[in-house]
Design a protein around this motif. Structure first.
Motif, PDB file in Angstrom:
ATOM      1  N   ARG A   1     -81.770 -40.839 -23.795  1.00 51.84           N
ATOM      2  CA  ARG A   1     -81.947 -39.397 -24.005  1.00 51.84           C
ATOM      3  C   ARG A   1     -82.547 -38.771 -22.750  1.00 51.84           C
ATOM      4  N   ARG A   2     -83.526 -39.448 -22.174  1.00 58.14           N
ATOM      5  CA  ARG A   2     -84.147 -38.947 -20.940  1.00 58.14           C
ATOM      6  C   ARG A   2     -83.107 -38.807 -19.841  1.00 58.14           C
TER       7      ARG A   2
ATOM      8  N   ILE B   1     -68.890 -46.072 -32.442  1.00 50.26           N
ATOM      9  CA  ILE B   1     -68.655 -46.780 -33.704  1.00 50.26           C
ATOM     10  C   ILE B   1     -67.862 -48.068 -33.470  1.00 50.26           C
ATOM     11  N   GLU B   2     -66.999 -48.060 -32.513  1.00 46.14           N
ATOM     12  CA  GLU B   2     -66.272 -49.291 -32.181  1.00 46.14           C
ATOM     13  C   GLU B   2     -67.254 -50.371 -31.723  1.00 46.14           C
ATOM     14  N   GLN B   3     -68.179 -49.983 -30.861  1.00 41.69           N
ATOM     15  CA  GLN B   3     -69.162 -50.941 -30.359  1.00 41.69           C
ATOM     16  C   GLN B   3     -70.157 -51.332 -31.459  1.00 41.69           C
ATOM     17  N   ALA B   4     -70.555 -50.368 -32.289  1.00 43.85           N
ATOM     18  CA  ALA B   4     -71.479 -50.667 -33.386  1.00 43.85           C
ATOM     19  C   ALA B   4     -70.865 -51.678 -34.345  1.00 43.85           C
ATOM     20  N   SER B   5     -69.602 -51.522 -34.642  1.00 41.72           N
ATOM     21  CA  SER B   5     -68.918 -52.466 -35.523  1.00 41.72           C
ATOM     22  C   SER B   5     -68.905 -53.858 -34.894  1.00 41.72           C
ATOM     23  N   ALA B   6     -68.618 -53.922 -33.605  1.00 44.24           N
ATOM     24  CA  ALA B   6     -68.578 -55.205 -32.907  1.00 44.24           C
ATOM     25  C   ALA B   6     -69.955 -55.871 -32.867  1.00 44.24           C
TER      26      ALA B   6
ATOM     27  N   GLU C   1     -67.872 -31.249 -25.539  1.00 42.87           N
ATOM     28  CA  GLU C   1     -66.464 -31.671 -25.484  1.00 42.87           C
ATOM     29  C   GLU C   1     -66.299 -33.172 -25.687  1.00 42.87           C
ATOM     30  N   VAL C   2     -67.212 -33.953 -25.137  1.00 42.56           N
ATOM     31  CA  VAL C   2     -67.045 -35.413 -25.170  1.00 42.56           C
ATOM     32  C   VAL C   2     -67.796 -36.094 -26.308  1.00 42.56           C
ATOM     33  N   LEU C   3     -68.553 -35.332 -27.090  1.00 43.20           N
ATOM     34  CA  LEU C   3     -69.348 -35.936 -28.159  1.00 43.20           C
ATOM     35  C   LEU C   3     -68.472 -36.743 -29.121  1.00 43.20           C
ATOM     36  N   ALA C   4     -67.372 -36.186 -29.581  1.00 40.87           N
ATOM     37  CA  ALA C   4     -66.504 -36.888 -30.533  1.00 40.87           C
ATOM     38  C   ALA C   4     -65.905 -38.154 -29.920  1.00 40.87           C
ATOM     39  N   GLU C   5     -65.462 -38.072 -28.690  1.00 41.10           N
ATOM     40  CA  GLU C   5     -64.885 -39.242 -28.019  1.00 41.10           C
ATOM     41  C   GLU C   5     -65.940 -40.326 -27.821  1.00 41.10           C
ATOM     42  N   CYS C   6     -67.133 -39.922 -27.413  1.00 39.85           N
ATOM     43  CA  CYS C   6     -68.208 -40.889 -27.222  1.00 39.85           C
ATOM     44  C   CYS C   6     -68.621 -41.501 -28.558  1.00 39.85           C
ATOM     45  N   TYR C   7     -68.595 -40.700 -29.610  1.00 39.77           N
ATOM     46  CA  TYR C   7     -68.927 -41.221 -30.934  1.00 39.77           C
ATOM     47  C   TYR C   7     -67.905 -42.283 -31.355  1.00 39.77           C
ATOM     48  N   SER C   8     -66.645 -42.030 -31.103  1.00 41.81           N
ATOM     49  CA  SER C   8     -65.605 -43.003 -31.423  1.00 41.81           C
ATOM     50  C   SER C   8     -65.864 -44.328 -30.695  1.00 41.81           C
TER      51      SER C   8
ATOM     52  N   LEU D   1     -73.169 -39.424 -17.827  1.00 41.79           N
ATOM     53  CA  LEU D   1     -73.466 -38.702 -19.054  1.00 41.79           C
ATOM     54  C   LEU D   1     -72.812 -39.397 -20.248  1.00 41.79           C
ATOM     55  N   GLU D   2     -71.546 -39.717 -20.122  1.00 44.73           N
ATOM     56  CA  GLU D   2     -70.825 -40.312 -21.247  1.00 44.73           C
ATOM     57  C   GLU D   2     -71.397 -41.674 -21.635  1.00 44.73           C
ATOM     58  N   SER D   3     -71.666 -42.523 -20.678  1.00 43.12           N
ATOM     59  CA  SER D   3     -72.177 -43.860 -21.025  1.00 43.12           C
ATOM     60  C   SER D   3     -73.550 -43.766 -21.677  1.00 43.12           C
ATOM     61  N   ASN D   4     -74.399 -42.857 -21.209  1.00 46.25           N
ATOM     62  CA  ASN D   4     -75.700 -42.674 -21.838  1.00 46.25           C
ATOM     63  C   ASN D   4     -75.557 -42.117 -23.246  1.00 46.25           C
ATOM     64  N   LEU D   5     -74.609 -41.227 -23.428  1.00 45.31           N
ATOM     65  CA  LEU D   5     -74.359 -40.649 -24.748  1.00 45.31           C
ATOM     66  C   LEU D   5     -73.867 -41.722 -25.725  1.00 45.31           C
ATOM     67  N   VAL D   6     -72.990 -42.590 -25.269  1.00 50.06           N
ATOM     68  CA  VAL D   6     -72.498 -43.683 -26.120  1.00 50.06           C
ATOM     69  C   VAL D   6     -73.658 -44.580 -26.544  1.00 50.06           C
ATOM     70  N   VAL D   7     -74.549 -44.890 -25.629  1.00 43.46           N
ATOM     71  CA  VAL D   7     -75.681 -45.769 -25.962  1.00 43.46           C
ATOM     72  C   VAL D   7     -76.589 -45.111 -26.998  1.00 43.46           C
ATOM     73  N   VAL D   8     -76.891 -43.831 -26.829  1.00 44.58           N
ATOM     74  CA  VAL D   8     -77.725 -43.136 -27.812  1.00 44.58           C
ATOM     75  C   VAL D   8     -77.041 -43.160 -29.184  1.00 44.58           C
ATOM     76  N   LEU D   9     -75.777 -42.805 -29.224  1.00 43.52           N
ATOM     77  CA  LEU D   9     -75.042 -42.784 -30.491  1.00 43.52           C
ATOM     78  C   LEU D   9     -74.987 -44.175 -31.121  1.00 43.52           C
ATOM     79  N   LEU D  10     -74.735 -45.185 -30.317  1.00 38.81           N
ATOM     80  CA  LEU D  10     -74.694 -46.562 -30.795  1.00 38.81           C
ATOM     81  C   LEU D  10     -76.010 -46.945 -31.462  1.00 38.81           C
ATOM     82  N   HIS D  11     -77.109 -46.674 -30.794  1.00 38.15           N
ATOM     83  CA  HIS D  11     -78.404 -47.068 -31.346  1.00 38.15           C
ATOM     84  C   HIS D  11     -78.802 -46.202 -32.543  1.00 38.15           C
ATOM     85  N   LEU D  12     -78.388 -44.946 -32.573  1.00 41.31           N
ATOM     86  CA  LEU D  12     -78.633 -44.133 -33.766  1.00 41.31           C
ATOM     87  C   LEU D  12     -77.881 -44.716 -34.965  1.00 41.31           C
TER      88      LEU D  12
END
Length: 96
Positions: free
Chosen positions: A34-35, A63-68, A53-60, A1-12
Motif C-alpha cells: 500500500r505504501r 484470484i488466480e494466484q490466491a487459488s494457486a 482502470e487496472v483494478l479489475a485486471e489486477c484482481y483477476s 503499480l500493477e504488481s503492488n496492486l496484485v500483491v495487496v489484493l492477493l493478501h486481502l
C-alpha cells in the motif's frame, strides 16, 4: 503499480478466506505494498485514473494466484473485485 496492486489484493483475499492462516507477515506485506502504491500515486498523480482502470485486471490476477497459493478453488473468490480502490489503499481496512 500493477504488481503492488496484485500483491495487496492477493493478501486481502487470503486474509478474508484463510482466517486460520492470518499472520503478521500478511499485514506487513499489505502495509508495504500500500505504501508503494501511495508513493507512486503521489509521485505521479496522473496514475490515479489508471489505478481504477487496472483494478479489475489486477484482481483477476490476484484470484488466480490466491487459488494457486491457498489450494482453494478459483470459484471460492468473487469474480469481480469486492474491494473499492479506497479500501485497497486504506491502511486501516482489512476484510472480515
Amino acid at each position: 503499480l500493477e504488481s503492488n496492486l496484485v500483491v495487496v489484493l492477493l493478501h486481502l483475499l487470503k486474509w478474508q478466506y484463510q482466517l486460520e492462516e492470518r499472520s503478521g507477515s500478511w499485514k506487513g506485506s499489505i502495509a508495504e505494498h500500500r505504501r508503494r502504491i501511495r508513493k507512486a500515486l503521489n509521485d505521479s498523480p496522473s496514475l490515479k485514473p489508471y489505478l481504477e482502470e487496472v483494478l479489475a485486471e489486477c484482481y483477476s490476477d490476484a484470484i488466480e494466484q490466491a487459488s494457486a497459493e491457498t489450494g482453494l478453488p478459483f470459484e471460492t473468490f468473487p469474480q469481480s473485485c469486492p474491494y473499492t480502490s479506497a479500501e485497497v489503499l486504506n491502511s486501516n481496512f482489512l476484510p472480515e
